[in-house]
Design an enzyme around this catalytic site. Structure first.
Site, PDB file in Angstrom:
ATOM      1  N   ASP A  95      44.534  -8.336 -70.331  1.00  0.00           N
ATOM      2  CA  ASP A  95      44.959  -7.701 -69.077  1.00  0.00           C
ATOM      3  C   ASP A  95      43.833  -7.476 -68.070  1.00  0.00           C
ATOM      4  O   ASP A  95      44.008  -6.748 -67.088  1.00  0.00           O
ATOM      5  CB  ASP A  95      45.673  -6.375 -69.375  1.00  0.00           C
ATOM      6  CG  ASP A  95      47.078  -6.623 -69.886  1.00  0.00           C
ATOM      7  OD1 ASP A  95      47.736  -7.545 -69.367  1.00  0.00           O
ATOM      8  OD2 ASP A  95      47.511  -5.907 -70.807  1.00  0.00           O
ATOM      9  N   ASP A 137      53.136 -12.063 -70.245  1.00  0.00           N
ATOM     10  CA  ASP A 137      52.525 -11.178 -69.242  1.00  0.00           C
ATOM     11  C   ASP A 137      51.198 -11.756 -68.728  1.00  0.00           C
ATOM     12  O   ASP A 137      50.781 -11.493 -67.606  1.00  0.00           O
ATOM     13  CB  ASP A 137      52.236  -9.788 -69.824  1.00  0.00           C
ATOM     14  CG  ASP A 137      53.332  -9.233 -70.714  1.00  0.00           C
ATOM     15  OD1 ASP A 137      54.076 -10.028 -71.307  1.00  0.00           O
ATOM     16  OD2 ASP A 137      53.430  -8.003 -70.840  1.00  0.00           O
TER      17      ASP A 137
HETATM   18  N1  GLY Z   1      52.009  -5.980 -69.781  1.00  0.00           N
HETATM   19  C1  GLY Z   1      52.640  -4.967 -70.541  1.00  0.00           C
HETATM   20  C2  GLY Z   1      53.954  -4.597 -70.024  1.00  0.00           C
HETATM   21  O1  GLY Z   1      54.487  -5.231 -69.116  1.00  0.00           O
HETATM   22  O2  GLY Z   1      54.484  -3.621 -70.519  1.00  0.00           O
END
Ligand code: GLY
Length: 373
Positions: A87, A148
């Protein structure tokens, strides 16, 4: 209506600056944001909100606070605080990269390049993918990719553009391609995550983390796919990514309930208590707005997407936002973080607030967020 909604968001964010102090909001509990010390995956969204508010209002209070958050992200990188995950793009695109884009600040550029390098360290040569979570060789997590992550690729595309070194672009494209092949299913729905054999790189199978079942379609994952593939198309101009984004968008739109804001998983049983995920709707609207930037005026899908954008956004503002609640901390109600894990299943999510404002700024100001220059 968009202008009023932006002004409400700016007002609430101004109030939140005092309230949050040095801390970063994550998700709410009983209507109040839980705050952390910049050690969660969500902390860039607060920076992004501050930069958007600054660009809209030109009020220096937002800029000062946003720069403070960038200093905090420098410290986080220097000390390697909770960065063993994919992330990094969320964290640094919306903080230091945004500062570079707005002010051409050299140290913000340098910090963003360091962050891109850090993300590159998650590349696994054998399997040719970016590992989602955990340390290299972790028995389970070592073989996992996640949908994601598509929103973390723009920082890599940007790093190649900035430096002229193709190594970031190569990894980003390979990851986008891997995601297209293994995370998107034949009916345009998606797996949340997918496992590979770490030793051989052979595919094993799809699995969920936050969705209803391994084979279901977690709504926010689908939204990450729509926006993520549209952004990969922007940077690579490979038509397959635009096509994938469009197909995933159609699946999303076709599975919306009557008020255009999805339940948390497209396969979850629906009753009066089924949680929604308003944050997925706000991400999807940004993705749709990115898609239509790349469509010709006479593209047969354009009108369909435009109607969906207006319908979803109108519903978000009128039925899901806090526009009529002056004392609310959050901007968007009824998001869900992790329903099966019973974490924030009907709350504010800071990324929901960020993408809600990004969508409004795209609609009202032709802003395009901080994903690419
Ligand atoms: N990237 C983690 C979520 O969308 O919860």
């Amino acid at each position: 209506m968009w202008k009023l909604a932006i002004e409400d968001a700016v007002k609430k964010t101004r109030k939140n600056i005092e309230h949050f102090g040095e801390l970063f909001p994550h998700v709410s509990v009983n209507g109040k944001y839980e705050l952390n010390n910049n050690d969660d995956w969500t902390d860039g969204f607060w920076s992004g909100l501050l930069w958007l508010c600054y660009e809209y209002s030109k009020d220096p209070v937002f800029k000062e606070k946003a720069i403070q958050t960038v200093d905090s992200f420098q410290n986080r990188l220097n000390k390697n605080i909770v960065l063993n995950h994919h992330d990094i793009g969320f964290l640094y695109s919306l903080s230091s990269k945004a500062q570079w884009m707005i002010e051409k600040n050299e140290s913000a550029r340098e910090l963003t390049l360091q962050a891109a390098e850090k993300l590159l360290s998650r590349w696994r040569e054998k399997g040719q993918y970016l590992q989602a979570w955990g340390l290299k060789n972790d028995e389970i997590e070592g073989g996992r990719i996640i949908i994601d992550c598509l929103l973390n690729l723009p920082i890599l595309y940007w790093a190649s553009e900035q430096t002229g070194d193709p190594k970031y672009l190569d990894v980003a494209e390979a990851q986008a391609e891997k995601s297209r092949r293994y995370l998107v299913r034949g009916d345009d729905s998606s797996y949340h995550t997918f496992f590979f054999n770490q030793g051989t790189g052979e595919p094993i199978g799809g699995a969920t983390h936050q969705g209803y079942t391994n084979g279901s379609t977690w709504t926010r994952g689908q939204a990450w796919g729509i926006y993520g593939f549209a952004l990969s198309y922007h940077s690579t101009k490979k038509l397959a990514y635009l096509e994938t984004a469009k197909r995933m968008a159609k699946y999303f739109i076709e599975h919306l309930p009557e008020d255009y804001v999805p339940y948390w998983d497209f396969c979850a049983p629906i009753n009066e208590n089924t949680p929604r995920d308003s944050s997925a709707a706000s991400i999807a609207v940004c993705g749709l707005l990115e898609i239509i930037r790349h469509l010709k005026e006479d593209d047969p899908d354009r009108a369909y997407f435009e109607v969906a954008i207006q319908s979803m956004m109108k519903s978000l503002v009128e039925k899901y936002s806090t526009i009529n609640e002056a004392d609310a901390e959050g901007l968007l109600k009824h998001g869900s973080y992790h329903v099966r894990g019973n974490l924030a299943i009907d709350d504010y999510m800071i990324w929901g607030d960020y993408f809600y404002l990004e969508a409004l700024m795209r609609l009202e100001k032709k802003h395009k967020g901080y994903w690419y220059e």
